[in-house]
Motif scaffolding. Structure first.
Motif, short mmCIF file in Angstrom:
data_model
loop_
_atom_site.label_atom_id
_atom_site.label_comp_id
_atom_site.label_asym_id
_atom_site.label_seq_id
_atom_site.Cartn_x
_atom_site.Cartn_y
_atom_site.Cartn_z
N UNK A 148 0.98 6.75 -8.85
CA UNK A 148 -0.39 7.24 -9.01
C UNK A 148 -0.77 8.16 -7.85
N UNK A 149 -0.25 7.89 -6.66
CA UNK A 149 -0.56 8.77 -5.52
C UNK A 149 0.06 10.14 -5.71
N UNK A 150 1.24 10.20 -6.32
CA UNK A 150 1.87 11.49 -6.60
C UNK A 150 1.05 12.26 -7.63
N UNK A 151 0.50 11.55 -8.61
CA UNK A 151 -0.36 12.21 -9.60
C UNK A 151 -1.58 12.82 -8.92
N UNK A 152 -2.14 12.12 -7.95
CA UNK A 152 -3.31 12.64 -7.23
C UNK A 152 -2.96 13.84 -6.36
N UNK A 153 -1.83 13.76 -5.67
CA UNK A 153 -1.40 14.89 -4.84
C UNK A 153 -1.08 16.09 -5.74
N UNK A 154 -0.38 15.84 -6.83
CA UNK A 154 -0.05 16.92 -7.75
C UNK A 154 -1.28 17.59 -8.31
N UNK A 155 -2.28 16.80 -8.68
CA UNK A 155 -3.53 17.35 -9.21
C UNK A 155 -4.22 18.21 -8.15
N UNK A 156 -4.24 17.71 -6.91
CA UNK A 156 -4.89 18.45 -5.82
C UNK A 156 -4.18 19.77 -5.53
N UNK A 157 -2.88 19.82 -5.81
CA UNK A 157 -2.10 21.04 -5.60
C UNK A 157 -2.02 21.88 -6.87
N UNK A 158 -2.84 21.52 -7.87
CA UNK A 158 -2.94 22.28 -9.13
C UNK A 158 -1.63 22.31 -9.90
N UNK B 94 0.85 -1.20 0.00
CA UNK B 94 0.00 0.00 0.00
C UNK B 94 0.88 1.24 0.00
N UNK B 95 1.81 1.28 -0.95
CA UNK B 95 2.83 2.32 -0.95
C UNK B 95 2.30 3.58 -1.62
N UNK B 96 1.72 4.45 -0.82
CA UNK B 96 1.31 5.75 -1.34
C UNK B 96 2.07 6.84 -0.59
N UNK B 97 1.91 8.08 -1.04
CA UNK B 97 2.77 9.17 -0.57
C UNK B 97 2.57 9.51 0.91
N UNK C 65 4.16 1.56 -8.94
CA UNK C 65 2.97 2.07 -9.62
C UNK C 65 2.01 2.73 -8.63
N UNK C 66 1.79 2.07 -7.50
CA UNK C 66 0.84 2.62 -6.52
C UNK C 66 1.35 3.96 -6.00
N UNK C 67 2.63 4.06 -5.72
CA UNK C 67 3.18 5.33 -5.27
C UNK C 67 3.06 6.39 -6.35
#
Length: 441
Positions: free
Chosen positions: A122-132, A82-85, A118-120
């Motif tokens: 994708x989590x960076x993509x989500x954080x990056x999107x949330x931070x615009x 469950x390797x996310x940021x 891969x799991x990590x």
């Protein structure tokens, strides 16, 4: 991997099916806990992603054996699962050093090393999107993570000295990682005990309220019997002072976090390393869960290696984490595997709330890439476990070396693709939840 494009209705049914497999039994036992869990997941796409490793591995199932960089060895290494940021933070290791590294090993198992990456990513993509951040900035962050991981794996595989690949400590960490370590250092065992306990009749006991549940005599007896079983799983070096394990009090608790909804647990207050009341120790016994990744790894030898999920969690953590918590062990309660560990006063999670500058984010992501590589490198033929009887870092290094140029591109493409999928899934989930379509709630 190409994420299948499904209609919202079709994907919604798929999500419900996966949820039923992963959560159905626990949800039926404690729907109130899952209402809390799901409301937390509804708050953001990242929170949804954190709580749905089961859906991630359902989507990854097509890549069981094939896929770039995977062979007989690199498909069968210890992974975090469950390797996310946000699964990084501080802990006090068994030598007394404060370390910043990967934490929360509830989902750890044996499988393809790329699943962690891969799991990590994708989590960076989500954080990056949330931070615009722009797509180009997100691509750069994932590339930085991939490069740092690659560099550290290669250093480990080629026999780099320990001072060339040091852990993140108060002496070596920088930026937000050092901030987390300093925050952890400012915490005290006394502060933790003050928040959970009180002194009654010259002895420390758990304080009433605060989520604690008083146990009846029969349950208390069962928990203490499970505690006796736990003592047999500890390394001999942990048992230097037998009085450390004298039980002072026991209470029940019920998990309601994103990862522990519906799981019964217990806190036990112990004497600790001295008679001084400020050195008492709190440990928890928690029902261990079935890791999401295990439903998609069919190797019977892996499944048979573990006595139960508590044993699996502890063995995995000891393999993946150098100098793990000396209180870490396992037991059984009511025929179910349990994880046992300290309620640490020195645990501080990496806080992304104030990490907004792109350069600072890039530096943190690079450090997390190095931490990921060190974790994978720790869990090999030197870890004391026979399940992965080869050098993990050498196997991964050789696999990446076969196609250096494609490694970062693989993770970048996946990060964007699955990040978009998770954002869409989050909206589908919110609509399912708010319209009463999740069975049992």
């Amino acid at each position: 991997m190409s994420v299948p494009q499904l209609s919202a209705e079709h994907r919604g049914e798929e999500i419900l099916t996966v949820f039923d497999t992963a959560f159905g039994e626990l949800l039926a036992a404690d729907p109130a806990a899952f209402r809390v869990k799901f409301r937390k997941m509804a708050a953001s796409a990242f929170a949804f992603y954190r709580g749905t490793a089961c859906l991630f591995y359902h989507d990854m199932d097509a890549e069981k054996r094939g896929g770039p960089y995977l062979d007989e060895r690199t498909s069968r290494v210890w992974i975090h699962g469950d390797l996310h940021a946000e699964n990084f933070g501080t802990y006090m290791d068994s030598t007394g050093r404060l370390i910043f590294n990967v934490n929360d090993f509830d989902e750890a198992y044996v499988g393809p090393f790329t699943w962690d990456l891969r799991r990590f990513s994708a989590s960076i993509a989500l954080i990056g999107y949330a931070k615009a951040l722009s797509d180009e900035q997100i691509s750069e962050l994932v590339s930085i993570y991939a490069a740092a991981y690659r560099e550290r794996v290669h250093a480990l595989a080629t026999g780099a000295k320990s001072d060339e690949v040091p852990p993140f400590t108060l002496d070596t960490a920088q930026g937000p990682l050092l901030d987390a370590l300093r925050d952890a250092r400012s915490l005290t065992r006394f502060g933790l005990l003050e928040s959970m306990t009180e002194i009654r009749d010259f002895e420390r006991r758990f304080a009433p309220g605060g989520g604690s549940i008083e146990l009846d005599a029969a349950t208390r007896y069962k928990v203490l019997a499970a505690f006796d079983g736990y003592l047999e799983t500890l390394p001999e070096t942990s048992l230097a002072r037998p009085d450390s394990y004298r039980v002072k009090d026991v209470v029940g608790r019920r998990g309601i976090g994103i990862g522990s909804a519906g799981l019964p647990s217990y806190n036990i207050l112990l004497e600790g390393h001295s008679d001084a009341l400020e050195n008492d120790v709190v440990i928890y016994i928690k029902q261990a869960q079935t890791p999401a990744v295990s439903r998609h790894i069919t190797d019977q030898a892996i499944r048979d290696y573990f006595q139960h999920e508590g044993h699996r969690t502890v063995i995995s953590q000891r393999a993946l984490q150098a100098h793990a918590d000396p209180w870490l062990g396992w037991t059984e309660l009511g025929g179910t595997g349990q994880l046992v560990a300290e309620v640490s006063p020195y645990a501080v999670d990496l806080d992304w709330g104030d990490i907004d500058d792109p350069e600072e984010i890039a530096a943190v992501v690079a450090d997390l890439g190095r931490a990921t590589a060190s974790m994978h490198g720790a869990a090999d033929d030197q870890s004391g476990e026979s399940l992965v009887p080869f050098s993990t870092e050498r196997a991964i290094d050789a696999a990446i070396a076969a196609d250096e140029d494609g490694f970062a591109d693989l993770l970048v493409d996946f990060a964007h693709e699955y990040g978009a999928r998770a954002r869409a899934d989050h909206q589908i989930f919110v609509d399912l939840f708010r319209n009463g379509r999740i069975p049992g709630l």
